[in-house]
Design an enzyme around this catalytic site. Sequence first.
Site, mmCIF file in Angstrom:
data_model
loop_
_atom_site.group_PDB
_atom_site.id
_atom_site.type_symbol
_atom_site.label_atom_id
_atom_site.label_comp_id
_atom_site.label_asym_id
_atom_site.label_seq_id
_atom_site.Cartn_x
_atom_site.Cartn_y
_atom_site.Cartn_z
ATOM 1 N N GLU A 108 0.801 -1.229 0.000
ATOM 2 C CA GLU A 108 0.000 0.000 0.000
ATOM 3 C C GLU A 108 0.833 1.278 0.000
ATOM 4 O O GLU A 108 0.757 2.087 0.944
ATOM 5 C CB GLU A 108 -0.953 0.008 1.198
ATOM 6 C CG GLU A 108 -1.946 -1.130 1.176
ATOM 7 C CD GLU A 108 -3.025 -1.022 2.250
ATOM 8 O OE1 GLU A 108 -2.931 -0.138 3.122
ATOM 9 O OE2 GLU A 108 -3.960 -1.823 2.211
ATOM 10 N N GLU B 82 -5.343 -8.460 0.757
ATOM 11 C CA GLU B 82 -5.925 -8.146 2.070
ATOM 12 C C GLU B 82 -7.412 -7.908 1.901
ATOM 13 O O GLU B 82 -7.830 -7.158 1.002
ATOM 14 C CB GLU B 82 -5.326 -6.866 2.687
ATOM 15 C CG GLU B 82 -3.941 -7.028 3.229
ATOM 16 C CD GLU B 82 -3.403 -5.764 3.897
ATOM 17 O OE1 GLU B 82 -4.203 -4.945 4.408
ATOM 18 O OE2 GLU B 82 -2.166 -5.606 3.896
HETATM 19 C C1 FCB Z 1 -4.210 -2.021 5.624
HETATM 20 C C2 FCB Z 1 -2.793 -2.354 6.077
HETATM 21 C C3 FCB Z 1 -2.738 -3.421 7.129
HETATM 22 C C4 FCB Z 1 -3.844 -3.273 8.157
HETATM 23 C C5 FCB Z 1 -5.185 -3.145 7.465
HETATM 24 C C6 FCB Z 1 -6.355 -3.052 8.421
HETATM 25 O O1 FCB Z 1 -4.228 -0.726 5.113
HETATM 26 O O2 FCB Z 1 -2.025 -2.781 4.967
HETATM 27 O O3 FCB Z 1 -1.468 -3.396 7.722
HETATM 28 O O4 FCB Z 1 -3.578 -2.205 8.961
HETATM 29 O O5 FCB Z 1 -5.165 -2.018 6.639
#
Ligand code: FCB
Length: 461
Positions: A169, A361
Amino acid sequence: MTTEPLPPFPAGFRWGVSTSAYQIEGAPTAAGRGPSIWDTFAHAPGRVADGSTGDVACDHWHRHAEDVALMSGLGVSAYRFSVAWPRVQPGGTGPANAPGLDFYDRLVDDLAAAGIDPVATLYHWDLPQPLEDAGGWLHRDTAARFAEYADLVAARLGDRVKLWITLNEPFVHMSMGYGTGEHAPGRALLFDAFPAAHHQLLGHGLAVAALRARTASPVAIANNYSPVSVAGDADADRAADGRGDADRAAAAYDALHNRLFTDPLLGLGYPDLPGANPEAVRDGDLAVIAAPIDVLGVNYYNPTGVRAPDEGSPLPFELVELAGYPRTAFGWPVAPDGLRELLTGLRERYGDRLPPIQVTESGCAYDDVPDAEGRVHDPERIAYLDGHLRAVRAAIDDGVDVTGYFVWSLLDNWEWAEGFTKRFGLVHVDFATQARTPKSSYAWFRDTVTRPAGPASPSTE
Ligand code: FCB
């Protein structure tokens, strides 16, 4: 939650869980680790909601065998973890600190023994503090340092890691770390943070080349995406171009969040971004950044609502809450359709430039509390994951090549500026005792990933 059974996923689809080093490991000085920007930030008063730090976190440094056993019981085929740069190069430069790498070496072997593919992220926001002192990601040299670090890790783990992810990210790191200051290193530069975007991307491109020289495993980047919509009906006045101020604000936010890092990665150069100064970009950089990748990692949590900025605002948009959605404990709207929209939107926007996607994620925070018998029931998380998996399945049916899905996260962990107040895990962690208790979502996800698969899709074969 619909009662229709979740449709099967293609054979070979990668099922995983994700974590990151600073959020779980603890042991900040073990085996020669140096300080990172998150150690500095968390220890500064007033930066983290509950005043906590990642000094202990989930104590994963000492409990990794137990955590691998939890993954084994979950039946996942992959584990996405991050390597802590300050364990490998405590000062940010120079030769590898072998004892730091030993930890990941053991982890990778333990995963392989459990039949779990190691997926390694090289950078999940924990820059060695000495590099920040020299300018951090605002400084061009950090990109070259990152590629050297990538080389050191690949020299040690390149034969066993099954998928490499360069950066996690970079948008969130740039915007919250250098734009608003809510994350480490706590700089609040607004659009002057743009060099932190460019130098991360340059570091990514240089690291791709370093990885290719050491390993034949596929290489990816994990970007955060959020479909953008205009909130309310604020857009009555249409200008001569047919667009209103709110539409223009939405396009500006979309360029910043969704295109700034992906357009140049896929060979299209930077999008027009009002306010960003392109001075950091030198001849040849865009070719380095556009080095082909094998997989695009997609992190998705929620859509974003936007309206036109107030007169005199320093930003070309104003972020607003989208009405009508249930919300997680973070206050984030629960919108599984947003994931389908974003996956099909990437396909429409980038066409054949788009490599196969893995959702690296996806997950949610709820205030999960053990009941009198010590069990943790989290039906909201089950509904969240069910909805988001249906969205992925629908996108596959729409023709998007999605080959994996990782839940954020295996464990409740240290959630950056929120400290220990947000629980994202399939496994509950009692931070006083470090006791791990699988939640009901853990059993649900196990049953989901161990179901019979459907036919293979072209790129999971
Ligand atoms: C993302 C991050 C991860 C975690 C999630 C909830 O932005 O990559 O580390 O904090 O959010």
